[in-house]
Design an enzyme around this catalytic site. Structure first.
Site, PDB file in Angstrom:
ATOM      1  N   HIS A 131       0.598  -1.356   0.211  1.00  8.44           N
ATOM      2  CA  HIS A 131       0.307   0.221   0.480  1.00  8.44           C
ATOM      3  C   HIS A 131       1.091   0.897   0.048  1.00  8.44           C
ATOM      4  O   HIS A 131       2.188   1.042  -0.126  1.00  8.44           O
ATOM      5  CB  HIS A 131      -0.760   0.057   1.282  1.00  8.44           C
ATOM      6  CG  HIS A 131      -2.015  -1.235   1.466  1.00  8.44           C
ATOM      7  ND1 HIS A 131      -1.246  -2.200   1.971  1.00  8.44           N
ATOM      8  CD2 HIS A 131      -3.315  -1.333   1.193  1.00  8.44           C
ATOM      9  CE1 HIS A 131      -2.677  -3.303   2.171  1.00  8.44           C
ATOM     10  NE2 HIS A 131      -3.750  -2.927   1.828  1.00  8.44           N
ATOM     11  N   HIS A 139       6.900   6.901  -0.762  1.00 10.46           N
ATOM     12  CA  HIS A 139       6.818   4.655  -1.336  1.00 10.46           C
ATOM     13  C   HIS A 139       6.380   4.387  -0.752  1.00 10.46           C
ATOM     14  O   HIS A 139       4.979   3.989   0.171  1.00 10.46           O
ATOM     15  CB  HIS A 139       8.405   4.991  -0.535  1.00 10.46           C
ATOM     16  CG  HIS A 139       8.272   4.584   1.227  1.00 10.46           C
ATOM     17  ND1 HIS A 139       8.114   5.489   2.396  1.00 10.46           N
ATOM     18  CD2 HIS A 139       8.810   3.665   1.450  1.00 10.46           C
ATOM     19  CE1 HIS A 139       8.081   4.860   3.440  1.00 10.46           C
ATOM     20  NE2 HIS A 139       8.226   4.035   2.626  1.00 10.46           N
TER      21      HIS A 139
END
Length: 199
Positions: free
Chosen positions: A46, A133
């Site tokens: 995620h 990220h």
């Protein structure tokens, strides 16, 4: 609403096209770092915006109301994968990641707003600067990693239209993630929140 504390975080869900690009890049990473890595399962990747820690279930309505209010002022935007690397540095890496190019500033803005919403519901303040990220692997022991040789992902993107509140459920087989509520960006954020049935 009451019961045991829930380990929660806010994140952006990834479409299948982005997950496929991530897994192609991870396949190349496995060749560069073949041992000592716990790879994140594809379905568990995620774009995390705010880790909240453990919160009592009764704190969630206030948390979500505060978050929805802040997200109502945001508009959907585009995000693109770009680059890869390690944290904290190549000499003793502990995390492998895939980066974000376009849309990184928008994600950072959402992270700040969600951090403020979390503090109002009792979550700890985020002390580290946010860097958008995707975590794809964690090294069991810090080790040197040739970060410059890690493959970049193929061009892939998504339109960020909502933020999801997830519960992280830990077990002997690892963590699994269950969506608890979805908070849309923009004017639609004022609509009723979509809660998981158990809430």
């Amino acid at each position: 609403m009451s019961g045991d504390p829930l380990r929660c975080f806010f994140a952006v869900e990834l479409p299948s096209s982005v997950r496929e690009a991530v897994q192609l890049a991870v396949a190349g990473m496995r060749e560069q770092v073949p041992e000592g890595v716990r790879w994140v399962a594809p379905e568990s990747v995620h774009l995390t915006l705010k880790f909240l820690g453990e919160l009592p279930p009764e704190a969630l309505p206030k948390l979500l109301a505060r978050a929805a209010s802040r997200l109502a002022r945001e508009q959907p935007f585009q995000v693109e994968l770009a680059g890869s690397g390690v944290f904290p540095h190549a000499r003793a890496a502990s995390v492998l990641w895939i980066g974000i190019g376009e849309g990184a500033s928008g994600l950072a803005r959402l992270a700040r707003k969600l951090d403020a919403a979390g503090r109002g519901a009792g979550a700890p303040r985020e002390r580290r600067p946010f860097r958008a990220h995707l975590t794809v692997g964690r090294l069991r022991e810090p080790q040197p990693v040739p970060a410059e040789r890690l493959p970049a992902p193929d061009s892939a993107g998504l339109r960020v239209e909502e933020v999801v509140l997830y519960e992280s459920r830990l077990s002997s087989s690892g963590a699994s993630y269950a969506p608890l509520a979805r908070l849309p960006l923009g004017a639609e954020a004022g609509r009723a929140l979509e809660f998981a049935p158990e809430l």
